[in-house]
Motif scaffolding. Structure first.
Motif, PDB file in Angstrom:
ATOM      1  N   ARG A   1      -2.417  -6.087 -19.510  1.00 43.46           N
ATOM      2  CA  ARG A   1      -1.554  -5.881 -18.344  1.00 43.46           C
ATOM      3  C   ARG A   1      -0.603  -4.750 -18.691  1.00 43.46           C
ATOM      4  NH1 ARG A   1       0.512 -11.258 -16.658  1.00 43.46           N
ATOM      5  NH2 ARG A   1      -1.583 -11.376 -15.875  1.00 43.46           N
ATOM      6  N   LEU A   2      -0.626  -3.703 -17.857  1.00 44.57           N
ATOM      7  CA  LEU A   2       0.208  -2.527 -18.081  1.00 44.57           C
ATOM      8  C   LEU A   2       1.151  -2.330 -16.919  1.00 44.57           C
ATOM      9  CD1 LEU A   2      -2.589  -0.033 -19.131  1.00 44.57           C
ATOM     10  CD2 LEU A   2      -1.156  -1.418 -20.614  1.00 44.57           C
ATOM     11  N   THR A   3       2.313  -1.748 -17.200  1.00 44.35           N
ATOM     12  CA  THR A   3       3.267  -1.401 -16.159  1.00 44.35           C
ATOM     13  C   THR A   3       3.718   0.032 -16.387  1.00 44.35           C
ATOM     14  OG1 THR A   3       3.996  -3.689 -15.883  1.00 44.35           O
ATOM     15  CG2 THR A   3       5.492  -1.993 -15.124  1.00 44.35           C
ATOM     16  N   LEU A   4       3.818   0.788 -15.279  1.00 44.08           N
ATOM     17  CA  LEU A   4       4.210   2.189 -15.360  1.00 44.08           C
ATOM     18  C   LEU A   4       4.842   2.631 -14.055  1.00 44.08           C
ATOM     19  CD1 LEU A   4       1.706   4.216 -13.882  1.00 44.08           C
ATOM     20  CD2 LEU A   4       0.544   2.705 -15.470  1.00 44.08           C
ATOM     21  N   MET A   5       5.416   3.832 -14.064  1.00 47.86           N
ATOM     22  CA  MET A   5       5.959   4.453 -12.855  1.00 47.86           C
ATOM     23  C   MET A   5       4.999   5.530 -12.398  1.00 47.86           C
ATOM     24  SD  MET A   5      10.118   4.877 -13.150  1.00 47.86           S
ATOM     25  CE  MET A   5       9.959   6.485 -13.817  1.00 47.86           C
ATOM     26  N   ALA A   6       4.826   5.626 -11.075  1.00 49.41           N
ATOM     27  CA  ALA A   6       3.924   6.628 -10.526  1.00 49.41           C
ATOM     28  C   ALA A   6       4.422   7.080  -9.167  1.00 49.41           C
ATOM     29  CB  ALA A   6       2.512   6.045 -10.404  1.00 49.41           C
ATOM     30  N   ALA A   7       3.923   8.232  -8.731  1.00 47.91           N
ATOM     31  CA  ALA A   7       4.280   8.766  -7.419  1.00 47.91           C
ATOM     32  C   ALA A   7       3.156   9.642  -6.904  1.00 47.91           C
ATOM     33  CB  ALA A   7       5.558   9.590  -7.505  1.00 47.91           C
ATOM     34  N   PRO A   8       2.886   9.565  -5.604  1.00 49.07           N
ATOM     35  CA  PRO A   8       1.926  10.504  -5.023  1.00 49.07           C
ATOM     36  C   PRO A   8       2.472  11.923  -5.124  1.00 49.07           C
ATOM     37  CG  PRO A   8       2.450   8.727  -3.476  1.00 49.07           C
ATOM     38  CD  PRO A   8       3.418   8.642  -4.612  1.00 49.07           C
ATOM     39  N   LYS A   9       1.621  12.837  -5.517  1.00 44.99           N
ATOM     40  CA  LYS A   9       1.959  14.267  -5.594  1.00 44.99           C
ATOM     41  C   LYS A   9       0.823  15.014  -4.930  1.00 44.99           C
ATOM     42  CE  LYS A   9       5.701  14.236  -8.225  1.00 44.99           C
ATOM     43  NZ  LYS A   9       6.914  14.968  -8.087  1.00 44.99           N
ATOM     44  N   GLY A  10       1.003  15.352  -3.656  1.00 44.58           N
ATOM     45  CA  GLY A  10      -0.108  15.896  -2.891  1.00 44.58           C
ATOM     46  C   GLY A  10      -1.151  14.799  -2.757  1.00 44.58           C
ATOM     47  N   ASP A  11      -2.374  15.113  -3.081  1.00 46.89           N
ATOM     48  CA  ASP A  11      -3.431  14.102  -3.056  1.00 46.89           C
ATOM     49  C   ASP A  11      -3.541  13.330  -4.364  1.00 46.89           C
ATOM     50  OD1 ASP A  11      -4.179  14.711  -0.456  1.00 46.89           O
ATOM     51  OD2 ASP A  11      -5.769  16.093  -1.069  1.00 46.89           O
ATOM     52  N   ASP A  12      -2.876  13.799  -5.409  1.00 48.70           N
ATOM     53  CA  ASP A  12      -2.959  13.181  -6.733  1.00 48.70           C
ATOM     54  C   ASP A  12      -1.897  12.093  -6.899  1.00 48.70           C
ATOM     55  OD1 ASP A  12      -4.847  15.165  -7.146  1.00 48.70           O
ATOM     56  OD2 ASP A  12      -3.482  16.436  -8.323  1.00 48.70           O
ATOM     57  N   VAL A  13      -1.969  11.389  -8.026  1.00 51.61           N
ATOM     58  CA  VAL A  13      -0.957  10.401  -8.387  1.00 51.61           C
ATOM     59  C   VAL A  13      -0.409  10.798  -9.754  1.00 51.61           C
ATOM     60  CG1 VAL A  13      -0.461   7.978  -8.867  1.00 51.61           C
ATOM     61  CG2 VAL A  13      -2.120   8.577  -7.073  1.00 51.61           C
TER      62      VAL A  13
ATOM     63  N   ARG B   1       0.874  -1.172   0.000  1.00 52.22           N
ATOM     64  CA  ARG B   1       0.000   0.000   0.000  1.00 52.22           C
ATOM     65  C   ARG B   1       0.910   1.221   0.000  1.00 52.22           C
ATOM     66  NH1 ARG B   1      -5.511   1.193   3.189  1.00 52.22           N
ATOM     67  NH2 ARG B   1      -5.861   3.201   2.175  1.00 52.22           N
ATOM     68  N   VAL B   2       0.655   2.154  -0.880  1.00 54.64           N
ATOM     69  CA  VAL B   2       1.508   3.329  -1.052  1.00 54.64           C
ATOM     70  C   VAL B   2       1.053   4.444  -0.116  1.00 54.64           C
ATOM     71  CG1 VAL B   2       2.308   5.079  -2.675  1.00 54.64           C
ATOM     72  CG2 VAL B   2       1.971   2.714  -3.447  1.00 54.64           C
ATOM     73  N   ASP B   3       1.967   4.870   0.769  1.00 55.22           N
ATOM     74  CA  ASP B   3       1.670   6.021   1.623  1.00 55.22           C
ATOM     75  C   ASP B   3       1.387   7.221   0.732  1.00 55.22           C
ATOM     76  OD1 ASP B   3       2.083   4.631   3.977  1.00 55.22           O
ATOM     77  OD2 ASP B   3       4.184   5.216   4.139  1.00 55.22           O
ATOM     78  N   GLY B   4       0.305   7.913   1.025  1.00 58.47           N
ATOM     79  CA  GLY B   4      -0.049   9.095   0.243  1.00 58.47           C
ATOM     80  C   GLY B   4      -1.109   8.827  -0.805  1.00 58.47           C
ATOM     81  N   VAL B   5      -1.393   7.554  -1.105  1.00 59.79           N
ATOM     82  CA  VAL B   5      -2.474   7.236  -2.030  1.00 59.79           C
ATOM     83  C   VAL B   5      -3.694   6.876  -1.197  1.00 59.79           C
ATOM     84  CG1 VAL B   5      -3.301   5.694  -3.842  1.00 59.79           C
ATOM     85  CG2 VAL B   5      -0.934   6.478  -3.870  1.00 59.79           C
TER      86      VAL B   5
ATOM     87  N   ALA C   1       4.954  -1.486  -6.135  1.00 60.20           N
ATOM     88  CA  ALA C   1       6.195  -1.832  -5.436  1.00 60.20           C
ATOM     89  C   ALA C   1       7.114  -0.620  -5.488  1.00 60.20           C
ATOM     90  CB  ALA C   1       6.871  -3.045  -6.089  1.00 60.20           C
ATOM     91  N   ARG C   2       7.866  -0.393  -4.424  1.00 61.40           N
ATOM     92  CA  ARG C   2       8.765   0.764  -4.348  1.00 61.40           C
ATOM     93  C   ARG C   2       9.956   0.590  -5.293  1.00 61.40           C
ATOM     94  NH1 ARG C   2       8.175   3.983  -0.537  1.00 61.40           N
ATOM     95  NH2 ARG C   2       7.438   2.417   0.944  1.00 61.40           N
ATOM     96  N   LEU C   3      10.215   1.621  -6.101  1.00 57.72           N
ATOM     97  CA  LEU C   3      11.391   1.666  -6.974  1.00 57.72           C
ATOM     98  C   LEU C   3      12.503   2.496  -6.347  1.00 57.72           C
ATOM     99  CD1 LEU C   3       9.837   2.320 -10.502  1.00 57.72           C
ATOM    100  CD2 LEU C   3      11.059   0.261  -9.767  1.00 57.72           C
ATOM    101  N   ALA C   4      12.118   3.601  -5.767  1.00 60.15           N
ATOM    102  CA  ALA C   4      13.042   4.561  -5.161  1.00 60.15           C
ATOM    103  C   ALA C   4      12.202   5.358  -4.168  1.00 60.15           C
ATOM    104  CB  ALA C   4      13.630   5.478  -6.238  1.00 60.15           C
ATOM    105  N   PRO C   5      12.824   6.137  -3.298  1.00 59.85           N
ATOM    106  CA  PRO C   5      12.015   6.925  -2.358  1.00 59.85           C
ATOM    107  C   PRO C   5      10.964   7.762  -3.093  1.00 59.85           C
ATOM    108  CG  PRO C   5      14.309   7.014  -1.727  1.00 59.85           C
ATOM    109  CD  PRO C   5      14.259   6.328  -3.078  1.00 59.85           C
ATOM    110  N   GLY C   6       9.694   7.510  -2.779  1.00 60.98           N
ATOM    111  CA  GLY C   6       8.598   8.277  -3.363  1.00 60.98           C
ATOM    112  C   GLY C   6       8.193   7.889  -4.766  1.00 60.98           C
TER     113      GLY C   6
END
Length: 162
Positions: free
Chosen positions: A90-102, A31-35, A74-79
């Motif tokens: 089946r798709l794969t991508l990089m994402a990060a929480p940005k405020g309340d958004d992703v 579970r991603v903190d911030g999502v 899964a964590r790739l790097a901090p944040g």
């Protein structure tokens, strides 16, 4: 439901790749903190509900018409996270929480060929580019992409509330 999945795929083209295997195995999913659980607006304006499913260690994604897919992270790097979304494809991508958004991220055109070669992956052009090769090599491609910093922010999933 397939039309909805196809629309999602087309809107996330620059940020994702179609893949064959599990790039984020259930055992590695977190579970991603911030999502936050709640409603999000996709870049195409469609509202989805994202809910953490602790029993399955993944996010359930649904529209008002019903379930559309599952997502693991899964964590790739901090944040920064590797996300696998599965439905009709089946798709794969990089994402990060940005405020309340992703925020969604994509590889620059300069780094992509180098990382593909380094990991023995092929790139099959299509409406959604497909990475061909073992799932582990795909995950390593993204790990190296995250470490390189050679990626750009694309569209966002905008948080609308609970």
């Amino acid at each position: 439901m397939r039309r909805l999945a196809a629309l999602l795929l087309l809107l996330l083209l620059p940020a994702c790749y179609q893949v064959e295997g599990d790039t984020v195995p259930a055992a590695a999913s977190i579970r991603v903190d911030g999502v936050k659980d709640g409603r999000y607006r996709r870049p195409d304006g469609v509202e989805v509900r994202v809910t953490w499913n602790a029993a399955e260690k993944q996010y359930d994604v649904a529209t008002k018409d019903g379930p559309t897919g599952k997502a693991r992270a899964a964590r790739l790097a901090p944040g920064l996270f590797l996300v696998q979304y599965a439905d009709a494809a089946r798709l794969t991508l990089m994402a990060a929480p940005k405020g309340d958004d992703v925020a969604l991220f994509f590889a620059t055109k300069e780094v992509e060929p180098r990382l593909l070669k380094a990991h023995g992956l092929g790139l099959k052009p299509g409406p959604i580019n497909a990475l061909t090769g073992p799932a582990r090599a795909v995950a390593d491609f993204f790990k190296d992409l995250a470490a390189s910093g050679d990626f750009k922010e694309g569209e966002r999933l905008v948080y609308l509330g609970s």
